[in-house]
Write an enzyme that holds these catalytic residues in place. Structure first.
Site, PDB file in Angstrom:
ATOM      1  N   HIS A  17      -0.073  -7.953  -0.917  1.00  0.00           N
ATOM      2  CA  HIS A  17      -1.373  -8.607  -0.927  1.00  0.00           C
ATOM      3  C   HIS A  17      -2.049  -8.458  -2.280  1.00  0.00           C
ATOM      4  O   HIS A  17      -1.684  -7.598  -3.093  1.00  0.00           O
ATOM      5  CB  HIS A  17      -2.272  -8.089   0.200  1.00  0.00           C
ATOM      6  CG  HIS A  17      -2.511  -6.608   0.168  1.00  0.00           C
ATOM      7  ND1 HIS A  17      -1.570  -5.687   0.568  1.00  0.00           N
ATOM      8  CD2 HIS A  17      -3.603  -5.885  -0.210  1.00  0.00           C
ATOM      9  CE1 HIS A  17      -2.062  -4.466   0.438  1.00  0.00           C
ATOM     10  NE2 HIS A  17      -3.293  -4.553  -0.040  1.00  0.00           N
ATOM     11  N   ARG A  63     -11.093  -0.033   5.751  1.00  0.00           N
ATOM     12  CA  ARG A  63      -9.664  -0.150   6.073  1.00  0.00           C
ATOM     13  C   ARG A  63      -9.170   1.068   6.823  1.00  0.00           C
ATOM     14  O   ARG A  63      -9.488   2.208   6.464  1.00  0.00           O
ATOM     15  CB  ARG A  63      -8.858  -0.317   4.780  1.00  0.00           C
ATOM     16  CG  ARG A  63      -7.403  -0.696   5.011  1.00  0.00           C
ATOM     17  CD  ARG A  63      -6.650  -0.773   3.704  1.00  0.00           C
ATOM     18  NE  ARG A  63      -6.023   0.493   3.349  1.00  0.00           N
ATOM     19  CZ  ARG A  63      -5.449   0.747   2.185  1.00  0.00           C
ATOM     20  NH1 ARG A  63      -5.458  -0.171   1.237  1.00  0.00           N
ATOM     21  NH2 ARG A  63      -4.890   1.912   1.953  1.00  0.00           N
ATOM     22  N   ASP A  79       0.811  -1.216   0.000  1.00  0.00           N
ATOM     23  CA  ASP A  79       0.000   0.000   0.000  1.00  0.00           C
ATOM     24  C   ASP A  79       0.846   1.270   0.000  1.00  0.00           C
ATOM     25  O   ASP A  79       1.889   1.340   0.658  1.00  0.00           O
ATOM     26  CB  ASP A  79      -0.920   0.024   1.222  1.00  0.00           C
ATOM     27  CG  ASP A  79      -2.007  -1.034   1.148  1.00  0.00           C
ATOM     28  OD1 ASP A  79      -2.490  -1.293   0.033  1.00  0.00           O
ATOM     29  OD2 ASP A  79      -2.363  -1.586   2.203  1.00  0.00           O
TER      30      ASP A  79
END
Length: 293
Positions: free
Chosen positions: A269, A284, A117
């Site tokens: 991921h 999230r 991320d």
């Protein structure tokens, strides 16, 4: 370097870490299910220490049956660090720290690429805590891949080629989406100034474990700096593909109120987008990390 919570010869067994608190490894290298933790409560110091050590060892922790409020989700996450607000993705109304991830018939899933991320940030995230709100009847799993193992499995000649190298990271995908939505070039240039292209090491040293892991990803990495562009363009797909090796992975099947807490510095991921046209809604919270080195 932190001592691992579990000994590696014990994967597959439920290990009691504290009274009522157990850890069930999913694979020998990555992923563990946590039992006995109520995320509706801010963790005390002992629980926080055990969870952080478990996260460092297993890279991603999973929790079941966490029917918690949005406020509790935020406060639990805040126990592990300052929270970030994503500048491009839509938040949950009234909660800027909550990234609302929603897909349905008109908005298919698009996170089906191996990535870490926000690596386009100067200070990427420590990790994320993701909760399932509404799920398709089948499908929509998330895979996680161990980037320590991905690096350690490389041939020595590839390690020599990339050790000490830096790569350029950019929010190119979000820029493309902004243009699709008709945002002006002047406004996009404002975002370019706020979030300039970032140089991060191809091989990152984890600040808490001291271990080396691959830190390039197909979503945000552009090229390897100081390398012939043709060579970079040939090498990066090979490095990206290391995440797809099954021996480095675990796969999580979501249930309503399941939660995943992953270390963005040690794993990547991939959200499987196999459930269209069904609905999949997640929320999230992302914890600010540190400058990679």
């Amino acid at each position: 370097m932190n001592k691992p919570v579990l000994e590696r010869e014990l994967p597959g067994r439920a290990i009691e870490l504290a009274k009522g608190f157990t850890l069930e490894p999913m694979t020998p290298t990555i992923g563990a299910v946590v039992r006995g933790v109520d995320m509706g409560q801010v963790p005390d110091e002992k629980t926080k220490m055990l969870l952080r050590e478990a996260l460092l060892d297993w890279k991603v922790l999973f929790f079941r049956d966490q029917d918690i409020s949005t406020e509790a989700h935020i406060e639990f996450s805040r126990a592990f660090g300052e929270l970030e607000v994503h500048p491009f993705a839509p938040p949950k109304p009234g909660y800027p720290e909550i990234l609302a991830i929603s897909h349905d018939k008109d908005k298919p899933g698009r996170e089906n690429v191996w990535h870490s991320d926000v690596t386009w940030r100067e200070i990427p995230s420590l990790g994320s805590i993701l909760r399932a709100i509404e799920l398709p009847p089948v499908g929509g799993d998330t895979l996680f891949s161990d980037m320590y193992a991905a690096y350690e499995g490389l041939p020595d000649e590839v390690k020599e080629k990339i050790d000490g190298k830096y790569a350029l990271h950019d929010f190119a995908y979000f820029r493309m989406e902004m243009r699709k939505k008709g945002m002006s070039e002047e406004k996009i240039e404002e975002f370019n100034r706020l979030y300039p292209e970032m140089e991060h090491p191809v091989v990152r040293t984890h600040p808490e474990t001291g271990r080396k892991g691959l830190y390039v990803n197909a979503a945000f990495t552009q090229y390897i700096i100081g390398m012939d562009r043709a060579e970079s363009d040939a090498l990066l797909p090979y490095l990206y593909a290391q995440a797809a090796i099954p021996e480095y992975q675990c796969r999580f099947r979501w249930e309503k109120n399941s939660v995943a807490f992953w270390d963005n510095r040690a794993c990547q991921h991939y959200a499987v987008s196999d459930y269209w046209p069904a609905v999949r809604r997640m929320e999230r919270v992302t914890i600010i990390g540190d400058r990679p080195y």
